[in-house]
Scaffold this active site. Structure first.
Site, PDB file in Angstrom:
ATOM      1  N   HIS A 270       0.808  -1.100   0.006  1.00  0.00           N
ATOM      2  CA  HIS A 270      -0.090   0.029   0.073  1.00  0.00           C
ATOM      3  C   HIS A 270       0.837   1.239  -0.130  1.00  0.00           C
ATOM      4  O   HIS A 270       2.016   1.100   0.748  1.00  0.00           O
ATOM      5  CB  HIS A 270      -0.795   0.009   1.368  1.00  0.00           C
ATOM      6  CG  HIS A 270      -2.037   0.809   0.987  1.00  0.00           C
ATOM      7  ND1 HIS A 270      -2.071   2.072   1.327  1.00  0.00           N
ATOM      8  CD2 HIS A 270      -3.395   0.827   0.717  1.00  0.00           C
ATOM      9  CE1 HIS A 270      -3.172   2.802   1.165  1.00  0.00           C
ATOM     10  NE2 HIS A 270      -4.018   1.878   0.946  1.00  0.00           N
ATOM     11  N   ASP A 327      -7.785  -5.475   0.183  1.00  0.00           N
ATOM     12  CA  ASP A 327      -8.307  -6.514  -1.097  1.00  0.00           C
ATOM     13  C   ASP A 327      -8.113  -7.984  -0.862  1.00  0.00           C
ATOM     14  O   ASP A 327      -8.361  -8.539  -1.878  1.00  0.00           O
ATOM     15  CB  ASP A 327      -7.631  -5.943  -2.555  1.00  0.00           C
ATOM     16  CG  ASP A 327      -8.283  -4.430  -2.765  1.00  0.00           C
ATOM     17  OD1 ASP A 327      -7.588  -3.555  -2.923  1.00  0.00           O
ATOM     18  OD2 ASP A 327      -9.440  -4.345  -2.663  1.00  0.00           O
TER      19      ASP A 327
HETATM   20  C1  SDX Z   1      -6.065  -0.141  -3.034  1.00  0.00           C
HETATM   21  O1  SDX Z   1      -4.653   4.504  -1.971  1.00  0.00           O
HETATM   22  C2  SDX Z   1      -5.638   3.968  -1.433  1.00  0.00           C
HETATM   23  O2  SDX Z   1      -5.982   4.138  -0.360  1.00  0.00           O
HETATM   24  C3  SDX Z   1      -5.995   2.688  -2.147  1.00  0.00           C
HETATM   25  C4  SDX Z   1      -6.996   1.953  -1.313  1.00  0.00           C
HETATM   26  C5  SDX Z   1      -8.249   2.477  -0.981  1.00  0.00           C
HETATM   27  O3  SDX Z   1      -8.940   1.973  -0.199  1.00  0.00           O
HETATM   28  O4  SDX Z   1      -8.617   3.601  -1.956  1.00  0.00           O
HETATM   29  O5  SDX Z   1      -6.386   1.452  -0.102  1.00  0.00           O
HETATM   30  C6  SDX Z   1      -7.352   0.686  -2.029  1.00  0.00           C
HETATM   31  O6  SDX Z   1      -6.102   0.442  -3.997  1.00  0.00           O
HETATM   32  C7  SDX Z   1      -5.422  -1.032  -2.071  1.00  0.00           C
HETATM   33  C8  SDX Z   1      -4.117  -1.469  -2.872  1.00  0.00           C
HETATM   34  C9  SDX Z   1      -4.768  -2.511  -4.056  1.00  0.00           C
HETATM   35  N1  SDX Z   1      -3.568  -2.903  -4.874  1.00  0.00           N
HETATM   36  C10 SDX Z   1      -2.969  -4.145  -4.770  1.00  0.00           C
HETATM   37  O7  SDX Z   1      -3.047  -4.988  -3.801  1.00  0.00           O
HETATM   38  C11 SDX Z   1      -2.267  -4.502  -6.002  1.00  0.00           C
HETATM   39  C12 SDX Z   1      -0.745  -4.841  -5.369  1.00  0.00           C
HETATM   40  N2  SDX Z   1      -0.002  -3.760  -4.669  1.00  0.00           N
HETATM   41  C13 SDX Z   1       1.043  -3.040  -5.274  1.00  0.00           C
HETATM   42  O8  SDX Z   1       0.444  -2.791  -6.743  1.00  0.00           O
HETATM   43  C14 SDX Z   1       1.587  -1.803  -4.618  1.00  0.00           C
HETATM   44  O9  SDX Z   1       1.721  -2.195  -3.347  1.00  0.00           O
HETATM   45  C15 SDX Z   1       0.768  -0.465  -4.597  1.00  0.00           C
HETATM   46  C16 SDX Z   1       0.496  -0.235  -6.007  1.00  0.00           C
HETATM   47  C17 SDX Z   1      -0.545  -0.753  -3.709  1.00  0.00           C
HETATM   48  C18 SDX Z   1       1.442   0.196  -3.673  1.00  0.00           C
HETATM   49  O10 SDX Z   1       2.736   0.808  -4.541  1.00  0.00           O
HETATM   50  P1  SDX Z   1       3.622   1.766  -4.195  1.00  0.00           P
HETATM   51  O11 SDX Z   1       3.381   2.637  -2.970  1.00  0.00           O
HETATM   52  O12 SDX Z   1       3.746   2.733  -5.366  1.00  0.00           O
HETATM   53  O13 SDX Z   1       4.989   0.922  -3.890  1.00  0.00           O
HETATM   54  P2  SDX Z   1       5.825   0.507  -5.023  1.00  0.00           P
HETATM   55  O14 SDX Z   1       5.105   0.093  -6.126  1.00  0.00           O
HETATM   56  O15 SDX Z   1       6.730   1.738  -5.415  1.00  0.00           O
HETATM   57  O16 SDX Z   1       6.794  -0.571  -4.488  1.00  0.00           O
HETATM   58  C19 SDX Z   1       7.448  -0.189  -3.611  1.00  0.00           C
HETATM   59  C20 SDX Z   1       8.444  -1.609  -3.481  1.00  0.00           C
HETATM   60  C21 SDX Z   1       8.945  -2.000  -4.858  1.00  0.00           C
HETATM   61  O17 SDX Z   1      10.166  -2.651  -4.616  1.00  0.00           O
HETATM   62  P3  SDX Z   1      11.276  -1.855  -5.077  1.00  0.00           P
HETATM   63  O18 SDX Z   1      11.228  -1.312  -6.520  1.00  0.00           O
HETATM   64  O19 SDX Z   1      11.369  -0.306  -4.061  1.00  0.00           O
HETATM   65  O20 SDX Z   1      12.650  -2.668  -4.772  1.00  0.00           O
HETATM   66  O21 SDX Z   1       7.497  -2.676  -2.840  1.00  0.00           O
HETATM   67  C22 SDX Z   1       7.493  -3.697  -3.965  1.00  0.00           C
HETATM   68  C23 SDX Z   1       7.774  -2.971  -5.233  1.00  0.00           C
HETATM   69  O22 SDX Z   1       8.172  -3.624  -6.115  1.00  0.00           O
HETATM   70  N3  SDX Z   1       5.989  -4.000  -3.843  1.00  0.00           N
HETATM   71  C24 SDX Z   1       5.711  -5.273  -4.063  1.00  0.00           C
HETATM   72  C25 SDX Z   1       3.956  -5.159  -3.915  1.00  0.00           C
HETATM   73  N4  SDX Z   1       3.954  -3.897  -3.917  1.00  0.00           N
HETATM   74  C26 SDX Z   1       5.032  -3.289  -3.692  1.00  0.00           C
HETATM   75  N5  SDX Z   1       6.382  -6.357  -4.431  1.00  0.00           N
HETATM   76  C27 SDX Z   1       5.365  -7.507  -4.481  1.00  0.00           C
HETATM   77  N6  SDX Z   1       4.167  -7.490  -4.335  1.00  0.00           N
HETATM   78  C28 SDX Z   1       3.588  -6.284  -4.106  1.00  0.00           C
HETATM   79  N7  SDX Z   1       2.142  -6.386  -3.859  1.00  0.00           N
END
Ligand code: SDX
Length: 392
Positions: A270, A327
Site C-alpha cells: 500500500h 483487497d
Molecule cells: C487500494 O490509496 C488507497 O488508499 C487505495 C485503497 C483505497 O481504499 O482506496 O487502499 C485501495 O488500492 C489498495 C491497494 C490494492 N492494490 C494491490 O493490492 C495491488 C498490489 N499492490 C501493489 O501494486 C502496490 O503495493 C501498490 C500499488 C498498492 C502500492 O505501491 P507503491 O506504494 O507505489 O509502492 P511501489 O510500487 O513503489 O513498491 C515499493 C516496493 C517496490 O520494490 P522496489 O522497486 O522498491 O525494490 O515494494 C514492492 C515494489 O516492487 N512492492 C511489491 C508489492 N507492492 C510493492 N512487491 C511485491 N508485491 C507487491 N504487492
C-alpha cells in the site's frame, strides 16, 4: 481545531488538499472516519450510519438515521429509459465498463436540474447517487446473466435490498440471509472512504472544474477499475485461484520478489500503509465468521492464510513493509456470498461512492470551484524551429 497532527513542511509538500473526512496513519495502521476507528464502525454501525457520518460529519441520531434511510429509499429506482441504455452493451462486457457507462449516463438524466453551487441540489445529488448505485450495480450483474432486472424492495435494508436485486428472480421467493446481509454491510463499510486515494483524487479533480457530479463519479469508477487500485480484489482472487494449493506459494513469492518479473502479490502492499491495513484485519475476521456460519470450506482461505503467514515472515516483505491490504480477503467473502469475480470491483465502486460524494461535498463547503491544476517538471526538448515539410 484539534489537529491530529501538526503540519510539517515535508508533509505539506505532498499534501494535495485539506480534508476532515478520513485520517490515516500508515505507520501505525490507523484509519478513522470523522474520528471513529474503522474496526469500531464495522462492528457497531450499519453502512447507512457510516454514510451519514461521512456526509454530515457527525453520527446520526436514531431519528436522523430513520429519516435518512427513508430518503434513500425514495430514490432507489432508476429512470425506466436508463434500463434501455444497457442494451447497447454486449452481455459479456466487464461490469466495470458497464458501470462507467451507466453512472455517467445518470448525468444525462439529471444534468439540467443540477446547480452544483446550490446546497440543496448537492444534498439531493448525494442521496440519488447513494440510492441508485446498488440498483445500477445489480442491473450490471443481471444484464450479464440475461436475467430480468429486479426492482428495489424498499422494505429491505440497504445491503439486503442489494442482495435481493442481485440474486432474486421473478420465479422464486427470495429470503435475505442475515449472515450474508451483515457481511455485505461490513464490506461496504470497509470500502466506504480512504482519504485521497487515486479514485477519490480523480473525483475531486473532475469536480474542481464544476463538472456534473454523476460524470465525476463515472471518472472515479474508471480510476478505481485499475488492478493497482480497486481492481486488486478481482486480481487477488484470480491469483489465489492460480496458486491453487499451498505448496505452490513459494513459486509465487519468488516471482513477487523478482525485479524482472512484473508479477506483484495482489492484495499486498500500500502506498500509505507501511503496517497492517486495519481494514484487512476486520476483513480477515469477517471472512472466518462468514465461511464458518455458511459452512463453506474453501481452499482459497487456506492458501490466503498460508501466503500471508509466509509473506509476513519473509525478509523482502518485511524490508519493503508489505502487508495485506483491504483487497486481500474481501474476494473470498464476496465469493462465499455468491458474487461473481467480475463484479468484485463493482462492489468496491458501490461502497466507495459515499466517500467520493463526501469529498465532492467537502470541496464545495471549502469554497468550490478552485480548479485542480498540478504543475510538472518538464523533461522534453528545448525550443527549436519547425521548418515546413515538402510533402511527397
Ligand atoms: C487500494 O490509496 C488507497 O488508499 C487505495 C485503497 C483505497 O481504499 O482506496 O487502499 C485501495 O488500492 C489498495 C491497494 C490494492 N492494490 C494491490 O493490492 C495491488 C498490489 N499492490 C501493489 O501494486 C502496490 O503495493 C501498490 C500499488 C498498492 C502500492 O505501491 P507503491 O506504494 O507505489 O509502492 P511501489 O510500487 O513503489 O513498491 C515499493 C516496493 C517496490 O520494490 P522496489 O522497486 O522498491 O525494490 O515494494 C514492492 C515494489 O516492487 N512492492 C511489491 C508489492 N507492492 C510493492 N512487491 C511485491 N508485491 C507487491 N504487492
Amino acid at each position: 481545531k484539534n489537529k491530529l497532527f501538526t503540519y510539517d513542511p515535508g508533509f505539506m509538500s505532498t499534501a494535495s488538499c485539506e480534508s476532515a473526512i478520513t485520517y490515516i496513519d500508515g505507520d501505525e495502521g490507523v484509519l478513522l472516519h470523522r474520528g471513529y476507528p474503522i474496526d469500531e464502525l464495522a462492528e457497531n454501525a450499519d453502512y447507512l450510519e457510516v454514510a451519514y457520518l461521512l456526509l454530515f460529519g457527525e453520527r446520526p441520531t436514531p431519528e436522523q438515521h430513520r429519516d435518512f434511510t427513508k430518503l434513500i429509499k425514495n430514490h432507489t429506482l432508476v429512470h425506466e429509459q436508463l434500463t434501455r441504455f444497457f442494451q447497447g452493451f454486449r452481455r459479456d462486457s466487464h461490469p466495470m465498463a458497464v458501470m462507467c457507462g451507466v453512472s455517467g449516463a445518470l448525468a444525462a438524466f439529471y444534468h439540467d436540474s443540477i446547480d452544483v453551487t446550490n446546497q440543496s441540489h448537492r444534498e439531493i445529488t448525494a442521496i440519488r447517487l447513494l440510492a441508485k448505485m446498488p440498483t445500477l450495480a445489480a442491473m450490471c450483474y443481471k444484464y450479464s446473466t440475461g436475467q430480468p432486472f429486479m426492482f428495489p424492495q424498499n422494505h429491505l435494508s440497504y445491503s439486503g435490498n442489494f442482495l435481493y436485486m442481485m440474486f432474486a428472480t421473478p420465479c422464486e421467493p427470495y429470503v435475505v440471509n442475515p449472515v450474508l446481509e451483515r457481511a455485505m454491510d461490513k464490506i461496504f463499510i470497509l470500502h466506504a472512504d480512504h482519504e485521497q486515494n487515486a479514485s477519490t483524487s480523480t473525483v475531486r479533480t473532475a469536480a474542481s472544474s464544476g463538472a456534473n457530479p454523476f460524470a465525476c463519479i463515472a471518472a472515479g469508477i474508471a480510476s478505481l477499475w485499475g488492478p493497482a487500485h480497486g481492481g486488486a480484489n478481482e486480481a487477488c482472487i484470480n491469483m489465489l485461484e492460480e496458486i491453487g494449493t499451498v505448496d505452490r506459494i513459494p513459486e509465487f513469492i519468488a516471482r513477487a520478489k523478482d525485479k524482472n518479473d512484473p508479477f506483484r502479490l495482489m492484495g499486498f502492499g500500500h502506498r500509505v500503509y507501511k503496517n497492517y491495513d486495519p481494514r484487512a484485519k476486520v476483513m480477515r475476521e469477517t471472512c472466518h465468521e462468514v465461511l464458518s456460519e455458511l459452512g463453506v470450506n474453501t481452499p482459497l482461505l487456506e492458501v490466503a492464510m498460508e501466503l500471508e503467514r509466509i509473506a509476513l515472515n519473509d525478509p523482502y516483505f518485511i524490508e519493503h513493509k508489505l502487508y495485506p491490504n483491504v483487497d486481500f480477503y474481501s474476494g473470498i467473502i464476496l465469493k462465499a456470498i455468491g458474487i461473481p469475480v467480475s463484479m468484485f470491483t463493482v462492489m468496491f465502486a458501490l461502497a466507495r461512492t459515499v466517500g467520493w460524494i463526501a469529498h465532492w461535498k467537502e470541496m464545495y463547503n471549502q469554497g468550490g470551484f478552485k480548479i485542480v491544476r498540478p504543475r510538472q517538471l518538464y523533461t522534453g526538448e528545448k525550443q527549436r524551429p519547425f521548418e515546413k515539410m515538402e510533402k511527397l
